[in-house]
Design a protein around this motif. Sequence first.
Motif, short mmCIF file in Angstrom:
data_model
loop_
_atom_site.label_atom_id
_atom_site.label_comp_id
_atom_site.label_asym_id
_atom_site.label_seq_id
_atom_site.Cartn_x
_atom_site.Cartn_y
_atom_site.Cartn_z
N GLY A 99 35.79 48.13 14.02
CA GLY A 99 36.57 47.13 13.29
C GLY A 99 36.40 45.71 13.79
O GLY A 99 36.75 44.75 13.08
N ALA A 100 35.85 45.57 14.98
CA ALA A 100 35.66 44.23 15.55
C ALA A 100 34.45 43.54 14.92
O ALA A 100 33.58 44.19 14.33
N ASN A 101 34.42 42.23 15.09
CA ASN A 101 33.29 41.42 14.63
C ASN A 101 32.44 41.00 15.81
O ASN A 101 32.93 40.94 16.95
N SER A 102 31.17 40.68 15.55
CA SER A 102 30.31 40.24 16.65
C SER A 102 29.22 39.32 16.13
O SER A 102 28.88 39.33 14.94
N THR A 103 28.69 38.52 17.06
CA THR A 103 27.57 37.63 16.76
C THR A 103 26.47 37.87 17.78
O THR A 103 26.71 37.78 18.99
N LEU A 104 25.28 38.15 17.29
CA LEU A 104 24.12 38.35 18.15
C LEU A 104 23.20 37.15 17.97
O LEU A 104 23.03 36.65 16.86
N ARG A 105 22.59 36.73 19.06
CA ARG A 105 21.80 35.51 19.02
C ARG A 105 20.36 35.76 19.41
O ARG A 105 20.08 36.60 20.27
N CYS A 106 19.47 35.03 18.76
CA CYS A 106 18.03 35.11 19.05
C CYS A 106 17.53 33.68 19.24
O CYS A 106 17.62 32.87 18.30
N ASN A 107 17.05 33.37 20.42
CA ASN A 107 16.48 32.05 20.70
C ASN A 107 14.97 32.18 20.87
O ASN A 107 14.50 33.12 21.53
N PHE A 108 14.24 31.25 20.32
CA PHE A 108 12.79 31.29 20.49
C PHE A 108 12.30 29.92 20.94
O PHE A 108 12.87 28.89 20.58
N SER A 109 11.26 29.93 21.72
CA SER A 109 10.87 28.74 22.47
C SER A 109 9.86 27.85 21.73
O SER A 109 9.52 26.78 22.23
N ASP A 110 9.40 28.31 20.56
CA ASP A 110 8.39 27.53 19.85
C ASP A 110 8.65 27.64 18.34
O ASP A 110 9.45 28.48 17.90
N SER A 111 7.98 26.81 17.58
CA SER A 111 8.13 26.87 16.12
C SER A 111 7.57 28.18 15.59
O SER A 111 6.55 28.68 16.07
N VAL A 112 8.26 28.72 14.62
CA VAL A 112 7.84 30.00 14.04
C VAL A 112 7.76 29.88 12.53
O VAL A 112 8.43 29.05 11.92
N ASN A 113 6.93 30.75 11.96
CA ASN A 113 6.80 30.77 10.51
C ASN A 113 7.80 31.71 9.85
O ASN A 113 8.33 31.42 8.79
N ASN A 114 7.97 32.86 10.47
CA ASN A 114 8.81 33.89 9.87
C ASN A 114 9.68 34.56 10.93
O ASN A 114 9.34 34.56 12.11
N LEU A 115 10.75 35.15 10.47
CA LEU A 115 11.67 35.83 11.39
C LEU A 115 12.30 36.99 10.67
O LEU A 115 12.69 36.88 9.50
#
Lengths: 113, 110
Positions: free
Chosen positions: B16-32
Amino acid sequence: EPEVTQTPSHQVTQMGQEVILRCVPISNHLYFYWYRQILGQKVEFLVSFYNNEISEKSEIFDDQFSVERPDGSNFTLKIRSTKLEDSAMYFCASLGRTSYEQYFGPGTRLTVT
Amino acid sequence: GIQVEQSPPDLILQEGANSTLRCNFSDSVNNLQWFHQNPWGQLINLFYIPSGTKQNGRLSATTVATERYSLLYISSSQTTDSGVYFCAVELTSGTYKYIFGTGTRLKVLA
């Protein structure tokens, strides 16, 4: 919805044996990939394949590995002489021409004993 | 080479809880893309999201490419959400290969 399929789902082999992992990508896709995931680790790129040749390969993809698209539907990964450290989950993926979204198969778990 | 870091590495939630997951990347990307790896090891595609925001049921994702991060939101979590969540980014190599992040292992308790 079209999907990528892989066979077998689990393969057990003895060290030194050859294995072939099979994939059927989505039919009108153009780019094909193999990735692997050692247990508990992240997914790693192995090789990409386009227009019947390898486009790019990682340093993991040494002379023991080869890929082939023997007909219009199958895409295979061969490991010539398996080592214990080849034990991993191997994922096939494909990419179409209208979207950059990669579709992944369910994986083949390879266990080398 | 590019670094793709995910946080937190592990997360335990009550159902029932909410969450936020994070993704950091160190360079420019085209797709994710965001994936959920279920307990059987299968990679389930959640979102293709090179930029902007998308929603699918209880899940939504936002990518801010200029600031080099993406967020995955899970609302009203269920036990079936348990597993490992990966982001994967594609560099400008022309072959569209993905570099996967380090993953967030989520466990939802009943």
